[in-house]
Write an enzyme that holds these catalytic residues in place. Structure first.
Site, PDB file in Angstrom:
ATOM      1  N   ASN A 206      72.798 -66.107 -78.450  1.00  0.00           N
ATOM      2  CA  ASN A 206      73.818 -67.181 -78.722  1.00  0.00           C
ATOM      3  C   ASN A 206      75.271 -66.600 -79.254  1.00  0.00           C
ATOM      4  O   ASN A 206      76.313 -66.488 -78.228  1.00  0.00           O
ATOM      5  CB  ASN A 206      73.648 -68.283 -77.757  1.00  0.00           C
ATOM      6  CG  ASN A 206      72.705 -67.951 -76.076  1.00  0.00           C
ATOM      7  OD1 ASN A 206      72.000 -66.427 -75.425  1.00  0.00           O
ATOM      8  ND2 ASN A 206      72.583 -68.632 -75.901  1.00  0.00           N
ATOM      9  N   GLU A 254      61.950 -43.075 -75.943  1.00  0.00           N
ATOM     10  CA  GLU A 254      62.458 -42.008 -77.271  1.00  0.00           C
ATOM     11  C   GLU A 254      63.441 -43.626 -78.324  1.00  0.00           C
ATOM     12  O   GLU A 254      63.195 -42.609 -79.154  1.00  0.00           O
ATOM     13  CB  GLU A 254      63.724 -41.292 -76.491  1.00  0.00           C
ATOM     14  CG  GLU A 254      63.457 -39.519 -76.013  1.00  0.00           C
ATOM     15  CD  GLU A 254      63.934 -39.040 -75.723  1.00  0.00           C
ATOM     16  OE1 GLU A 254      65.141 -38.978 -75.870  1.00  0.00           O
ATOM     17  OE2 GLU A 254      64.745 -38.128 -74.204  1.00  0.00           O
TER      18      GLU A 254
END
Length: 450
Positions: A206, A254
């Site tokens: 954050n 991938e």
């Protein structure tokens, strides 16, 4: 079809989820009630967006997602919010009492009661898929539900759906900003199972995202909605190629193949460009080389760690919008020529690129400007170890005095689990050190660990 199921756990996971689904709906032209005026093939499931949405015979589009929390307030906001008709009511699962920032409650006592309901829903969702590709898991590891229930669910997913990929988008505690005293405990305990039960984890933090909002979007006091909009843009860019047909598509597996050199070293940094407010966007133009350079800027990383302190092992660049392969090749060549961006010596190429012609969408009334092209990078950099060493240090300070431990033990945990998890993380820090070290001659000794 290669479907993907999203799982949103705990308050952070659910709120990030709200932003993501809002954005997906915008990008695909799906209305808040699930109808899609532009869809010509009603009820047929062979459009690219059906990886994320299933379609009913009446033409309603339902997200393949489960929202899960131990207490009802956050999920009730979804149940009564703008998108209440979008989700299947059984996909919003909430318990009665929360985990009280306690990993053990989320993992052992309170979480145990709800996890079977959740797996049942996931099984139904999976049965609706023709070729389930994997899961995206959204959670934060500072609280009790995201860390405890998140870990429990990941462990159970490994058992029930062994070979399916699991990608985590995980919010880690920030260095300065803290929301709970016991964050270090929860994070260490939960990372212990992220190590084993996920294939790729994208670290978000954050504080880092606050800084990006302040600096690039001129928001003086960013709220969680501002943060989540930025996170959802990033996640949307990563999943664009799964939801649209593109020039160079990138599959979930991938990511794994290209980013993870050793099974344990699967914690990624992410960054997104251009992050720019509507006010400034008129006066700037963003070429492919420009946005490519800016995703490598340390200040644009979505976790508080400095990639210049480490080396890159691999990175995935996902372009979207008005981008052609030639531009990308030029931009990547320019990055490689820069001496500031260091790769490990055993991975000379290190770039995987995806291109999708779908331009980035923005939420109306949001903070980001509408741009022609954008890029999102996920990279595997040894500097990520900084995030862990910071949390480990805080863990050690507390654990040396056994502070707060009784809350965990009282919920049926054993003290041994603390030290086991902590040792696992110490080993992880060591792994990162070795991977970033020069030369690869000590590979044979490393082999026993895996």
């Amino acid at each position: 079809m290669r479907e993907i199921i999203s799982i949103h756990i705990g308050q952070a996971g659910i709120q990030v989820g709200n932003s993501c689904w809002e954005l997906y709906c915008l990008e695909h032209g799906i209305q808040p009630d699930g109808t899609m005026p532009s869809d010509s093939t009603v009820g047929a499931c062979h459009d690219a967006f059906n990886t994320f949405f299933s379609e009913t015979s009446s033409g309603q589009h339902v997200p393949r997602a489960v929202f899960l929390d131990l207490e009802p307030t956050v999920i009730d906001e979804v149940r009564t919010g703008t998108y209440r008709q979008l989700f299947h009511p059984e996909q919003l699962i909430s318990g009665k009492e929360d985990a009280a920032n306690n990993f053990a409650r989320g993992h052992y006592t309170v979480g145990r009661e709800i996890v079977d309901t959740c797996l049942e829903r996931l099984r139904k969702l999976a049965d609706n898929c023709t070729g389930l590709q994997g899961f995206l898991v959204f959670n934060a590891v500072g609280g009790g539900t995201g860390s405890g229930l998140g870990s429990l669910l990941l462990e159970r997913l490994s058992v029930d759906f062994g070979k399916k990929s699991k990608l985590g988008f995980t919010i880690y505690p920030s260095p300065q900003v803290s929301t709970a005293v016991v964050e270090p405990y929860n994070s260490v305990l939960s990372t212990h199972s992220l190590l084993e039960h996920t294939d790729v984890v994208v670290l978000l933090d954050n504080e880092a995202i606050y800084d990006i909002c302040r600096r690039s979007l001129d928001i003086e006091r960013p709220t969680y909605s501002n943060l989540n909009r930025l996170i959802s843009q990033t996640i949307s860019s990563l999943t664009t190629s799964l939801r649209f047909d593109g020039a160079i598509n990138v599959d979930i597996t991938e990511f794994q193949t290209n980013l993870v050199p050793y099974p344990r070293i699967h914690f990624m940094l992410s960054s997104y460009a251009p992050v720019i407010s509507s006010a400034k966007a008129y006066h700037e133009q963003f070429s492919v080389p420009e946005i490519t350079t800016s995703v490598f800027e340390p200040s644009n990383m979505m976790a508080k760690c400095d990639p210049r302190h480490g080396k890159y092992m691999a990175c995935c660049l996902m372009y979207r919008g008005d981008v052609v392969p030639k531009d990308v090749n030029t931009a990547v060549a320019a990055i490689k020529a820069k001496r500031t961006i260091q790769f490990v010596d055993w991975c000379p190429t290190g770039f995987k690129c995806g291109i999708n012609y779908q331009p980035p969408s923005v939420v109306p009334g949001g903070d980001l400007a509408k741009v022609q092209r954008a890029v999102c990078m996920i990279s595997n950099n040894t500097a990520v170890a900084e995030v862990f060493s910071r949390i480990d240090h805080k863990f050690d300070l507390m654990y040396s005095k056994r502070a707060f431990v009784h809350w965990y033990v009282g919920e049926g945990m054993e003290e041994g689990e603390f030290s086991e998890a902590r040792e696992d993380l110490a080993a992880l820090e060591k792994d990162y050190e070795e991977v970033g070290g020069e030369g690869a001659e000590d590979d044979d000794e490393e082999g026993d660990e895996y």
